[in-house]
Every structure is written in C-alpha cells, then in structure tokens.
Enzyme design. Structure first.
Site, mmCIF file in Angstrom:
data_model
loop_
_atom_site.group_PDB
_atom_site.id
_atom_site.type_symbol
_atom_site.label_atom_id
_atom_site.label_comp_id
_atom_site.label_asym_id
_atom_site.label_seq_id
_atom_site.Cartn_x
_atom_site.Cartn_y
_atom_site.Cartn_z
ATOM 1 N N GLU A 99 -6.853 -7.320 -1.073
ATOM 2 C CA GLU A 99 -7.435 -7.253 0.269
ATOM 3 C C GLU A 99 -8.904 -6.897 0.169
ATOM 4 O O GLU A 99 -9.254 -5.753 -0.070
ATOM 5 C CB GLU A 99 -6.739 -6.177 1.135
ATOM 6 C CG GLU A 99 -5.384 -6.588 1.598
ATOM 7 C CD GLU A 99 -4.819 -5.660 2.673
ATOM 8 O OE1 GLU A 99 -5.603 -4.897 3.282
ATOM 9 O OE2 GLU A 99 -3.604 -5.708 2.874
ATOM 10 N N GLU A 127 0.825 -1.209 0.000
ATOM 11 C CA GLU A 127 0.000 0.000 0.000
ATOM 12 C C GLU A 127 0.865 1.268 0.000
ATOM 13 O O GLU A 127 0.481 2.265 0.601
ATOM 14 C CB GLU A 127 -0.953 0.031 1.208
ATOM 15 C CG GLU A 127 -1.993 -1.078 1.210
ATOM 16 C CD GLU A 127 -3.099 -0.881 2.251
ATOM 17 O OE1 GLU A 127 -2.899 -0.101 3.207
ATOM 18 O OE2 GLU A 127 -4.162 -1.498 2.094
HETATM 19 C C1 LIG Z 1 -6.287 1.173 1.224
HETATM 20 C C2 LIG Z 1 -7.686 1.594 1.316
HETATM 21 O O1 LIG Z 1 -8.488 1.455 0.416
HETATM 22 N N1 LIG Z 1 -7.998 2.117 2.458
HETATM 23 C C3 LIG Z 1 -9.356 2.481 2.787
HETATM 24 C C4 LIG Z 1 -9.789 1.518 3.854
HETATM 25 O O2 LIG Z 1 -11.017 1.831 4.360
HETATM 26 C C5 LIG Z 1 -11.015 3.064 5.001
HETATM 27 C C6 LIG Z 1 -12.326 3.170 5.701
HETATM 28 O O3 LIG Z 1 -13.370 2.869 4.856
HETATM 29 C C7 LIG Z 1 -10.756 4.147 3.964
HETATM 30 O O4 LIG Z 1 -10.746 5.405 4.590
HETATM 31 C C8 LIG Z 1 -9.400 3.885 3.327
HETATM 32 O O5 LIG Z 1 -9.145 4.760 2.285
#
Ligand SMILES: CC(=O)N[C@H]1CO[C@H](CO)[C@@H](O)[C@@H]1O
Ligand SMILES: *[C@@H]1O[C@H](CO)[C@@H](O)[C@H](O)[C@H]1NC(C)=O
Ligand SMILES: *[C@@H]1O[C@H](CO)[C@@H](O)[C@H](O)[C@H]1NC(C)=O
Ligand SMILES: *[C@@H]1O[C@H](CO)[C@@H](O)[C@H](O)[C@H]1NC(C)=O
Ligand SMILES: *[C@@H]1O[C@H](CO)[C@@H](O)[C@H](O)[C@H]1NC(C)=O
Ligand SMILES: *[C@@H]1O[C@H](CO)[C@@H](O)[C@H](O)[C@H]1NC(C)=O
Ligand SMILES: *[C@@H]1O[C@H](CO)[C@@H](O)[C@H](O)[C@H]1NC(C)=O
Length: 824
Positions: free
Chosen positions: A251, A182
C-alpha cells in the site's frame, strides 16, 4: 507435522499445475516475485470493485494498463457479499469473478487481498456486523466461532476462484493472495491469542493450496512461507523478515481519504513519484498504489464518518478521469523502471553515500548498469560527481539513469500536463431551468413519537445488537411517569444522554428537542438539553443514525454504538440536584424508517403515487423529496449538486448514491494549498484545501444508473434542507497546463474536446503555477503564436521543446522549460 503438511501441499500444487495448459508458475526468491521462472519488477494499483460500477471496470482497467501497471489489486468485501449469514450477493458491482475476468481480458495480473478483514475505510472494516452478534464470537483473534466463520467465507471465495480458474496456477490472472490485513498493527491488543490467531491464519491460508504466494502486510512476524510486506507513505527503509522474501510494498498511499468535516487531500505527483523511485532505488521490486482508483462509497458502505466520495486524490479520479499530472508523471516513471527490469532484479547493488541525505545506487550486471541518484534532503539541491560527470539533483527527488550516464527521469521534473476539471450543465433538450419537486413526510408522528416499537428490553442496547446494521436508523423509545410530588419535579429539567458513534435526534412528547453527533475519530459525546415535561406520562423517542461503523484499531469491533447511556433527567429540588436514571426503564426499539421499509426510493414503491407538490417544505426534518430529470447530454461523468441540503441519503432510479451531508463544512483553518511544497515528508495534513466549504457538495451519478428519457431522484432529508438549488452537472476538463523541460515533449490534451485557446505560453524560465503563470527573466519571442498554430482546434498536440522549434530564449546555460496554459 508441519513438514509433512507442506510436502503434501507442494505435491498437490504440482498436480494442480499440470492440469492447466496456460498455467503460470508464480513463486519468488529474496529478490523478486518470479513468473514462469523470471524475476519480475511489478507495478500494481488498487481498484475496489464495489466502489465503481461494472460498466466502469473495463475503462478503469484499460487506463491502469495504459498508465503502466502490470496488476490490479483488490480486497474482497465480506459484509456486502454475505449481508445476512449464509445469504450471498455477487451481483452487479459485487461480481468479483466478472471483475477479475475483466482484469484478465485487459491483459493484467490480479492481486487478491481476501482479508477478509479489509480496513479500507469500509463499513466495519468489511466484517459483517452479524458476526458481532453470534454467541461467543470474538472477532480477529483465536476464537473458534470467529475462525470458523472466517474459514467458511475465505474458503467460499477461494473455491469460487478455483472453479473459475482464476489463479495463475490454473491459467488465471491472480498471482498473489493475502490473508488478514495489517494485523501486526493491532496484534498486541489481542495478546497471546493474537499471535496464535496470526499463526492459524498462516496455516489455514497454506492449506487452501492456491498455487500462488500468500502475503501478510504489516506483519513483521509472519511465519514462512508467508511474505511480509510494507504499507505506508514511504517504504524505502522496509526489510522483509526473511532473506527469501522480496521487498514488497502493498500500500503506497497515493493521497488520502476524506472524513465528514475533513479537508480535501493533495499528494503531489512529485512526492508520490519520489516515494516510488526511492523504493526501487533501495531494492524494492513490487509496488502497489493504494488507491489507483478510489471511487465512491455507494449505499451504506463507508466506514464511520468517511465521506461518500473516496476519490483519494488517486491517479484516476472518482469518476475514472485521468488525474493529471499524477497519472502521466507516474506513467513515465513506470516506463523507465520497466526498461531497467533486468538490471533491477539481477544486478549487484552498490550505494555511495554523499552525505546530506544524497546517495547514488548502481545496479550492475555483467553487461549493463542502471543508476538512481537520490536526494532526500528536503531543502537543498545537490550536485554530485559520479564517474567523472556532474549531476544536479533537486531537493526531495530521485534521478533515474538507465545507463548510469544520462538522466532519463527526475521525480521533481513534471513533464505532464495538469488538468483542472470544471462542471457544466449540458442540459438535455426541454429540461427546465430548475427541477420540480414532490415531497412526503417520514411517517413518525403516530408511531415512533408515541413510543411504539417492535422489540422491548429493560435496558439500553448497543445499536449493532438490535439493528445488526440492517439500517442506518434505530429508534430508542421509553416513557417516564411524573407527578408533581416527584422529588425531581421543578418544571425545569434537563435530559442528558451519553451517546457514541453516531447522530442522535431527540423528541419528547412528540416535539423535536434537539440533535447532537459524534465526530470523525471522536465518537463519545453527551446530548444535553432543557426539557419541559408534563405531569403524568411523557414519551421520550431517540433516533440514532449511523454514519458507518468504525473500521480500524485494536478492538474497533467492540466499540459501543448508538445510545449506551446513561440516559438521565436532571432536576432541581430546592438547592438539591435530583437525578432520575432512565437507563433501566423499559425501552422499546424499532429498526429503520417507514419510508425505507416501504422503499420510497424505488420506482415501483407502492407509495409511488402518494407524493404531494403542495406546500413544498423547506428546512423540514425527516422529509422525502422526489423529482424527475433527463440525463445531461454527452458521455462525461455526471454528478448531482446537493448544495442547500442538510444530511441524508440519495437515490437515482432506486440506485443508492450514498449518504450526503453538504451542510457539514470542512474546518476553516489549516488549508495551505498556495504554500504547498512537494519537498519534505508528506502526511495527510499537508497541502490540504477546501477549508470552510461543504465537505462534499457533488455526488457521483454513474451513467449506468440513468436511462434515456425520464429518471427519478429521491432524497431522504434527515436534518432539513432546501432542494431548490439541486441540479445535475457533467465533469469535464476545463483548463490544462503543461510544463516541459528542454529535450522533452510537451503534450496537451482536452480529453476528447478541442483546445479552444492558449492563455499563456513561455519558453525560458517562466514563474508561478498553473492559473497564474508569468514570464521570467528570459523568454523566447514567438512562443505564443507557435503554440496557437500547433494546438488550437485540435484535441491534442505535442511540441518538441527545443530552441530550434521555439527560438532562442537567451537564458544562458541554465535549463529552460516551456510552460503553457490552454482553455478547453
Ligand atoms: C499501517 C501504517 O503504516 N499506518 C500509518 C499510516 O499513516 C498514518 C499517518 O501518517 C500513520 O500514523 C500510521 O502509522
Ligand atoms: C459454510 O457453512 C455452511 C453451514 O452454515 C456449510 O453448509 C458450508 O459447507 C460451509 N462452507 C464451507 C466452504 O465450509
Ligand atoms: C540538507 O542539506 C543542507 C545543505 O547541504 C545540510 O546543511 C543539511 O544538513 C541537509 N539535511 C539533511 C537532513 O541531510
Ligand atoms: C556474470 O558473469 C559471471 C562470469 O561469467 C557469471 O558467473 C554470472 O552469472 C554473470 N552474472 C550475471 C548477473 O549475468
Ligand atoms: C557482483 O558481486 C559479486 C560478489 O561480490 C562479484 O563476484 C561479481 O563480480 C559482481 N558482478 C558485477 C557485474 O559487478
Ligand atoms: C432551568 O435550569 C437551567 C439550569 O439548570 C437554567 O439555566 C435555566 O435558566 C432554568 N430555566 C428556567 C425557566 O428556570
Ligand atoms: C457520560 O459522558 C460524560 C462526559 O463525557 C462522562 O464524564 C461520563 O463519565 C459518561 N458516563 C458514562 C457512564 O459513561
């Protein structure tokens, strides 16, 4: 240059391939990962090996396979493998090679996300804290010191895998590997150096020549041949950055993690299945559940303010039991997707948009076609006409028609039982009603409270710098000399401390003054308390206790921890406020606690005999408790109920169960389980429960931590608590409910125990949910006795849901279903 380098690698991999008889060739095109030249639709699930015990692995992996997975995905956890620079640990539940061989033995593939930054709600994102203290080291950016360490560890892991022939190119299970993690989410924080680092990671990974594809998740600028992949609750709109990269979801969050003070998450089976079906409807071919089994944060592995349980509401629960209906509903989805593997990976894709967020997607090859009808409308069911037939698609659902004619699966129609777990005593013979306790005080009076430490500095230091995460605990101690002429002197002063990240306990002249702590995602706080000082010397002793280091965000690695200060005394001189800043005083530091250094938790501690049964204290801070117990009978998972305790750490026979904090209650409001509607976008604040109750009351005690006969439980109680209610319980299925629509099969199972009675059964249009079912307006007559005859006394039973079996329900043309609640 680059071209000749790739050519070189290519030759090597061919050479490597030919060395291994069982080698599997893993590659990809724009459509899918290919294995031995065949495009594959792959279902994968995350299981982190340190979050269970090696004894649990075969069962977890078998249940994953039975649930329809092709692959197990794991990160590699650098900080636990290299706790001290160049000192390694791959034993017990850190035996990565054994884990991967278990995956292989069960006939599954593996996806190895080396990182070695892993996020994962894992302490410091999996990076060793000693990295922070290497001179000149800047973490996760174009910094030679960091890159050299990362290269050293990653190479060690890759070499270990190669030596054990674990890459598919060598006949092993690993089909895909990941570098970094990430990074795209935080790259901008590091500026140009971030971009340079990302490119370096890509080149470095390629140079390792592992013979299987590399991925970079959440990295839209990943250079070829790295495949960029998606993480999130939904990934249907994701597009890889290259036509030659397949659409991969690394994921898919099956639920959510929990923080101290946080509530319990619930992501419904209907919504999770919807997100998966949408992903495959829109061209996805590789999907990984994060987590498939979440498990437990044993020891000190949890990141800042993350609970010891990492259950995640995953398809397998913390203890490895099936989380039903999620596990079963996904298993059925996997079966139907697998039956369409060829059309989904080869067929032409045509999508018809019906408006109102309703769409039909057809995958057609020359001789077969499969269809998805998606309704992403969160409130309204819709009926469409497709090739002359009418189909109703419930709101927020996807129907799957393997032949484009007959609905084989709908994500909102759950035909799997719901299981509710209960906790039971199952006490061994002669186990007393309640446990008998011994205790010891943590030894602080004549040392720490006197200000005696091993390291001194004329400044306040960051906890990472002094303690390098060798312990949760760090003492900060100083002295202040005052006389009655001091301008601050008033006999009434305030001690004010800026602290961050952790818990702070303050003592002045041997007396406890007070405590304060940070909150999840809200690290900075000020400790402020009135204090009475003496003329002459005064000793201030501060105990800072980590609850794990932060793991996420640009710059998480440099966030201050411990007591960055300032530490000041505020006094009153007449009307004037006087401030005495103690931050640059001589501070003395001591890492850890006496009882931890002397391993009071260990059965062969040299202090083993020095415990007392006299005057057992209650609500006393800094206290060690010890008891013995026999393991509960049977083979069901065991938990220890720590209700009544404050905050601390627990061990069974010297094995850490992790940190405990049952006195930290989940927030009172915001629970909405009763009103939980699977329809509409999920996020981690939706459908939460457990409001106002201890964030975590029960702690997993893996069976392998216990032996026949006597076992020892040791608690270090930091806040003060009452151990009299502590007891051991087993977790087992108490009630099961099942629903099945006409033409399906209803299955009930009590996980190895017989079904003892049927509480409710109705075939028609039953209302309500499990635990509060009611008959609807139509209902067949004799259903309860039919189900009783078929199921009571059996470990499992299955019923064909049809009028011929259950009698006419007189519901007219509407769809009928059978609902049953059974007691185990
Ligand atoms: C990596 C990613 O997509 N992160 C998201 C995970 O979920 C949170 C809460 O919904 C988001 O704020 C993030 O952007
Ligand atoms: C890692 O560094 C050590 C020296 O600290 C060195 O001996 C070792 O060879 C390095 N390992 C790799 C795989 O580069
Ligand atoms: C959902 O369906 C309703 C009724 O057809 C329609 O009014 C609404 O616009 C739709 N919502 C979305 C987001 O498509
Ligand atoms: C479909 O048939 C055409 C013509 O016979 C052939 O070229 C093509 O490869 C076939 N496609 C698939 C997916 O089988
Ligand atoms: C798939 O699409 C191609 C190109 O549009 C077309 O030539 C081919 O006939 C299609 N095959 C099927 C089975 O629809
Ligand atoms: C000490 O000072 C605080 C605030 O400065 C005040 O609230 C408190 O009443 C004082 N206590 C005494 C005993 O004077
Ligand atoms: C200490 O904390 C207070 C309250 O958050 C804040 O206003 C102050 O700026 C902090 N001081 C320093 C030096 O960080």
């Amino acid at each position: 240059m680059a071209i000749s380098k790739f050519a070189f690698c290519f030759c090597l991999s061919i050479a490597m391939l030919s060395l291994y008889a069982n080698a599997t060739e893993v590659s990809h095109d724009g459509r899918a990962i290919t294995i031995d030249g065949k495009r594959r639709l792959l279902l994968s699930g995350s299981i982190h090996y340190p979050r269970s015990t090696s004894g649990m692995w075969p069962d977890l992996i078998r249940k994953s396979k039975e649930g329809g997975l092709d692959a197990i995905e794991t990160y590699v956890f650098w900080n636990v493998h290299e706790p001290v620079r160049r000192q390694y640990d791959f034993t017990g539940n850190l035996d990565l090679v054994r884990f991967l061989k278990t995956v292989q033995d069960e006939g599954l593939y593996a996806v190895l996300r080396i990182g070695p930054y892993v996020c994962a709600e894992w302490n410091y994102g999996g990076l060793p804290v000693w990295l922070h203290n290497l001179p000149g080291c800047e973490i996760r950016t174009a910094n030679d010191v960091y890159m050299s360490e990362m290269k050293n560890f990653t190479t060690l892991i890759v070499n270990m895998m190669k030596k054990e022939k674990l890459f598919a190119s060598q006949g092993g299970p690993i089909i895909i590997a990941q570098i970094e993690n990430e990074y795209g989410n935080v790259q901008s924080y590091y500026g140009d150096a971030g971009k340079a680092y990302m490119n370096w990671c890509s080149n470095f990974a390629q140079s390792l020549d592992i013979g299987v594809p590399w991925i970079m998740c959440q990295q839209s600028d990943a250079p070829q041949p790295m495949i960029n992949t998606c993480n999130g609750w939904y990934c249907e709109n994701f597009k890889p950055n290259n036509d030659n990269s397949p659409k991969m979801w690394t994921e898919n969050w099956t639920g959510w993690f929990k923080s101290w003070g946080g509530k319990d998450p619930l992501r419904t089976a209907e919504d999770l299945a919807f997100s998966v079906a949408r992903f495959f409807q829109t061209g996805g071919t590789f999907q990984n559940y994060y987590m498939y089994h979440g498990g437990t944060n044993f020891g000190r592995t949890a990141a800042a303010y993350i609970t010891t349980t990492y259950d995640y509401d995953a398809p397998l629960d913390e203890y490895g039991n099936l989380n039903q209906p999620k596990w079963g509903h996904l298993k059925q989805l996997h079966e139907i997707l697998k039956s369409m593997e060829y059309t989904l990976t080869h067929g032409n894709i045509t999508t018809i948009d019906f408006g109102n967020s309703v769409s039909a997607t057809m995958y057609a090859t020359n001789d077969s076609a499969s269809c998805f009808f998606g309704n992403a409308n969160s409130s309204t069911d819709h009926t469409i006409t497709f090739q002359g037939n009418k189909y109703t698609i419930p709101a927020w659902s996807v129907s799957i028609l393997p032949d484009c004619k007959t609905e084989g699966y709908n994500t909102a129609k759950v035909n799997t039982q719901t299981s509710f777990k209960v906790k039971m005593m199952n006490k061994a013979e002669d186990e007393p009603e309640s446990l008998g306790w011994l205790w010891r005080p943590e030894n602080i009076d004549d040392t720490r409270l006197q200000g005696k430490g091993e390291v001194t500095a004329n400044k306040l230091m960051d906890q990472k710098e002094v303690a390098a995460d060798a312990s949760d605990y760090l003492w900060y101690m100083t002295s202040v000399y005052l006389n009655k002429d001091d301008p601050i002197w008033s006999g009434n002063m305030t001690l004010k401390i800026n602290a961050t990240g952790f818990i702070l306990h303050a003592y002045v002249n041997g007396e406890y003054l007070g405590s304060e702590w940070a909150k999840y995602n809200d690290y900075n706080y000020v400790f402020e308390k009135n204090v009475k000082l003496n003329p002459g010397k005064n000793v201030i002793s501060l105990l800072s206790a980590t609850v794990g280091f932060p793991n996420y965000g640009g710059g998480f690695e440099v966030i201050n921890t411990g007591v960055p200060g300032p530490v000041v005394l505020v006094g009153q001189n007449g009307d004037e406020m006087v401030i005495k800043d103690l931050s640059a005083h001589k501070w003395s530091y001591e890492v850890g606690l006496h009882g931890l250094k002397n391993q009071l938790f260990s059965t062969d501690s040299r202090y083993a005999a020095k415990w007392s049964a006299e005057n057992l204290p209650i609500n006393r801070m800094m206290t060690w408790y010890k008891t013995t117990f026999k393991a509960p009978l049977g083979t069901d998972p065991v938990v220890v109920d720590l209700q009544g305790l404050g905050k601390g750490h627990a061990w069974v026979n010297g094995n850490s169960l992790g940190r405990y904090w049952p006195s930290y209650l989940a927030k009172e409001d915001g629970c909405s389980l009763e009103a939980c509607d699977y329809r509409g976008s999920y996020d981690n604040n939706k459908c939460v429960f457990n409001c106002g109750k201890p964030t975590q009351r029960w702690y997993h005690v893996p069976r392998s931590f216990m032996q026949d006969g006597e076992n020892t439980l040791v608690l270090f109680e930091e806040f003060g608590g009452n151990p009299s209610l502590v007891n051991f319980q087993t977790v087992t299925t108490g009630t099961v409910c099942a629903n099945a629509y006409e033409k399906h099969t209803l299955e009930l199972a009590c996980q190895g125990r017989p079904i003892s009675s049927i509480k409710f059964a109705s075939f028609g249009n039953p209302q309500g949910r499990c635990g509060s079912f009611e008959k609807g307006s139509c209902d067949a007559n004799n259903v309860l006795s039919i189900i009783q005859n078929e199921c009571v006394g059996k470990e499992k039973c299955s019923i064909d849901v049809s009028e011929s079996k259950l009698g006419s329900a007189n519901c007219g043309a509407s769809v009928k279903r059978l609902a049953v609640e059974a007691v185990c």
